[in-house]
Scaffold this motif. Structure first.
Motif, PDB file in Angstrom:
ATOM      1  N   SER A 148     -24.798  -2.089 -10.442  1.00 16.54           N
ATOM      2  CA  SER A 148     -25.100  -3.500 -10.210  1.00 16.54           C
ATOM      3  C   SER A 148     -23.821  -4.332 -10.202  1.00 16.54           C
ATOM      4  CB  SER A 148     -26.055  -3.995 -11.292  1.00 16.54           C
ATOM      5  OG  SER A 148     -26.321  -5.360 -11.145  1.00 16.54           O
ATOM      6  N   ASN A 149     -23.657  -5.154  -9.160  1.00 15.30           N
ATOM      7  CA  ASN A 149     -22.511  -6.066  -9.035  1.00 15.30           C
ATOM      8  C   ASN A 149     -21.166  -5.336  -9.049  1.00 15.30           C
ATOM      9  OD1 ASN A 149     -24.313  -8.239  -9.074  1.00 15.30           O
ATOM     10  ND2 ASN A 149     -24.260  -8.333 -11.304  1.00 15.30           N
ATOM     11  N   THR A 193     -21.060   0.262 -24.027  1.00 17.18           N
ATOM     12  CA  THR A 193     -19.937  -0.025 -23.136  1.00 17.18           C
ATOM     13  C   THR A 193     -19.397   1.272 -22.560  1.00 17.18           C
ATOM     14  OG1 THR A 193     -18.312   0.092 -24.924  1.00 17.18           O
ATOM     15  CG2 THR A 193     -19.310  -2.062 -24.466  1.00 17.18           C
ATOM     16  N   GLU A 243     -23.343  -2.041 -15.032  1.00 18.87           N
ATOM     17  CA  GLU A 243     -23.238  -3.458 -14.683  1.00 18.87           C
ATOM     18  C   GLU A 243     -21.851  -3.968 -15.050  1.00 18.87           C
ATOM     19  OE1 GLU A 243     -26.280  -5.810 -16.435  1.00 18.87           O
ATOM     20  OE2 GLU A 243     -27.926  -4.866 -15.321  1.00 18.87           O
ATOM     21  N   GLN A 244     -21.378  -4.919 -14.235  1.00 19.17           N
ATOM     22  CA  GLN A 244     -20.103  -5.591 -14.499  1.00 19.17           C
ATOM     23  C   GLN A 244     -20.252  -7.035 -14.044  1.00 19.17           C
ATOM     24  OE1 GLN A 244     -16.632  -4.489 -12.116  1.00 19.17           O
ATOM     25  NE2 GLN A 244     -15.378  -4.481 -13.960  1.00 19.17           N
ATOM     26  N   ASP A 245     -20.114  -7.973 -14.978  1.00 17.32           N
ATOM     27  CA  ASP A 245     -20.344  -9.386 -14.659  1.00 17.32           C
ATOM     28  C   ASP A 245     -19.358  -9.902 -13.629  1.00 17.32           C
ATOM     29  OD1 ASP A 245     -22.404  -9.393 -16.464  1.00 17.32           O
ATOM     30  OD2 ASP A 245     -21.166 -10.100 -18.125  1.00 17.32           O
ATOM     31  N   GLU A 246     -18.068  -9.610 -13.823  1.00 17.43           N
ATOM     32  CA  GLU A 246     -17.019 -10.061 -12.918  1.00 17.43           C
ATOM     33  C   GLU A 246     -15.968  -8.972 -12.807  1.00 17.43           C
ATOM     34  OE1 GLU A 246     -15.398 -13.715 -14.309  1.00 17.43           O
ATOM     35  OE2 GLU A 246     -17.272 -14.839 -14.148  1.00 17.43           O
ATOM     36  N   ASN A 247     -15.086  -9.104 -11.785  1.00 17.22           N
ATOM     37  CA  ASN A 247     -14.000  -8.142 -11.615  1.00 17.22           C
ATOM     38  C   ASN A 247     -13.159  -8.048 -12.878  1.00 17.22           C
ATOM     39  OD1 ASN A 247     -14.577  -7.281  -9.070  1.00 17.22           O
ATOM     40  ND2 ASN A 247     -13.172  -8.666  -8.025  1.00 17.22           N
ATOM     41  N   ASN A 271     -13.881  -7.151 -15.760  1.00 15.25           N
ATOM     42  CA  ASN A 271     -14.600  -7.265 -17.030  1.00 15.25           C
ATOM     43  C   ASN A 271     -15.057  -5.883 -17.505  1.00 15.25           C
ATOM     44  OD1 ASN A 271     -14.236  -9.975 -16.955  1.00 15.25           O
ATOM     45  ND2 ASN A 271     -16.400 -10.530 -16.962  1.00 15.25           N
ATOM     46  N   SER A 276     -20.722  -2.180 -18.570  1.00 10.90           N
ATOM     47  CA  SER A 276     -21.749  -1.792 -19.538  1.00 10.90           C
ATOM     48  C   SER A 276     -22.690  -0.766 -18.907  1.00 10.90           C
ATOM     49  CB  SER A 276     -22.544  -3.014 -20.005  1.00 10.90           C
ATOM     50  OG  SER A 276     -23.139  -3.677 -18.903  1.00 10.90           O
ATOM     51  N   HIS A 320     -26.421   0.962 -18.993  1.00  5.39           N
ATOM     52  CA  HIS A 320     -27.786   0.653 -19.423  1.00  5.39           C
ATOM     53  C   HIS A 320     -28.705   1.835 -19.124  1.00  5.39           C
ATOM     54  CE1 HIS A 320     -27.082  -3.792 -19.908  1.00  5.39           C
ATOM     55  NE2 HIS A 320     -26.063  -3.473 -19.122  1.00  5.39           N
TER      56      HIS A 320
END
Length: 252
Positions: free
Chosen positions: A148-149, A202, A234-238, A240, A243, A245
């Motif tokens: 994701s992302n 993580t 998942e990674q919120d922003e570049n 970062n 995580s 799941h």
């Protein structure tokens, strides 16, 4: 160590990797710094080899192409009167032009395929029939994207950074012999750990040991769990933290 060969559909080809690097480092596609992009590309190839992934020949062909372009950009420019007009025109041509043209064309098709995929997904939810009572059908949840992302290259890059950090640390001098861990056993350990952590961990904490063998097996286990849709990343922003799941149906 036992040889593990894994091929993932997420690796779409060398142009996809180049486009990923251009987007990641916010590079102008019309003015590509060949030296930097070549260095980053070769690092990814080296990391794939460290992980014993099957590398398609086109990745190696692109690596040779980048090195050739880099060499041409380093050649000295001669005075105009040393060559005839045709040779002068060839010297004036930017060796990056053909690569830029291919990347722009690939990006257009990639964006078009994404657009068509989105509309195909929406169109698949449309039915040309009278309304019916479907309460007796069990609602099926759409498959969750395991990444994701982010892209698979982000995951390889995160492993590359983690692997470099582990190598720089001074390992204990005491050598402890241990039995090699099969991928399927490491996969079970990761799933068990995620369940213990309520389904989230993580990426970095999945690699508690600096041993190269253990790190490679762990990373391949993560890829296999993604491939079988038992986990998602998942990674919120570049840049970062990534995580991991556990899929909801696997959480006890």
């Amino acid at each position: 160590m036992t040889q593990y060969n894994v091929r993932l559909d997420a690796f779409e080809g060398p142009l996809d990797l180049l486009l990923h690097l251009i987007n990641r480092y916010e590079i102008d596609i019309y003015d590509i710094p060949v030296a930097k992009i070549t260095e980053q590309y070769l690092e990814y190839i080296h990391t794939m080899q460290e992980l014993q992934l099957d590398i398609a020949s086109e990745y190696l062909v692109m690596a040779a192409t980048l090195i050739a372009i880099k060499s041409k950009t380093l050649l000295p420019k001669y005075e105009e009167d040393e060559f005839d007009q045709q040779l002068e025109m060839e010297m004036d041509e930017d060796p990056r032009d053909e690569l830029v043209r291919r990347l722009i064309e690939y990006r257009k098709f990639k964006e078009a395929s994404s657009y068509l995929r989105e509309h195909e997904s929406k169109r698949s939810l449309t039915f040309s029939k009278p309304p019916s009572n479907l309460d007796h059908f069990e609602a099926k949840q759409e498959p969750v994207n395991p990444v994701s992302n982010m892209t698979i290259y982000d995951l390889v890059g995160a492993f590359q950074s983690l692997f470099d950090k582990k190598k720089t640390k001074n390992a204990p001098k005491t050598k402890i012999d241990r039995q090699e861990i099969p991928i399927d056993k490491r996969m079970s350990e990761i799933v068990t750990e995620l369940r213990f952590r309520k389904g989230v961990q993580t990426f970095q904490n999945l690699f508690p040991y600096p041993s190269k063998d253990h790190m490679v097996v762990t990373f391949l286990a993560v890829l296999e769990l993604m491939k079988t849709r038992q986990i998602r990343c998942e990674q919120d922003e570049n840049f970062n933290e990534i995580s991991i799941h556990l899929m909801e149906e696997d959480i006890s």
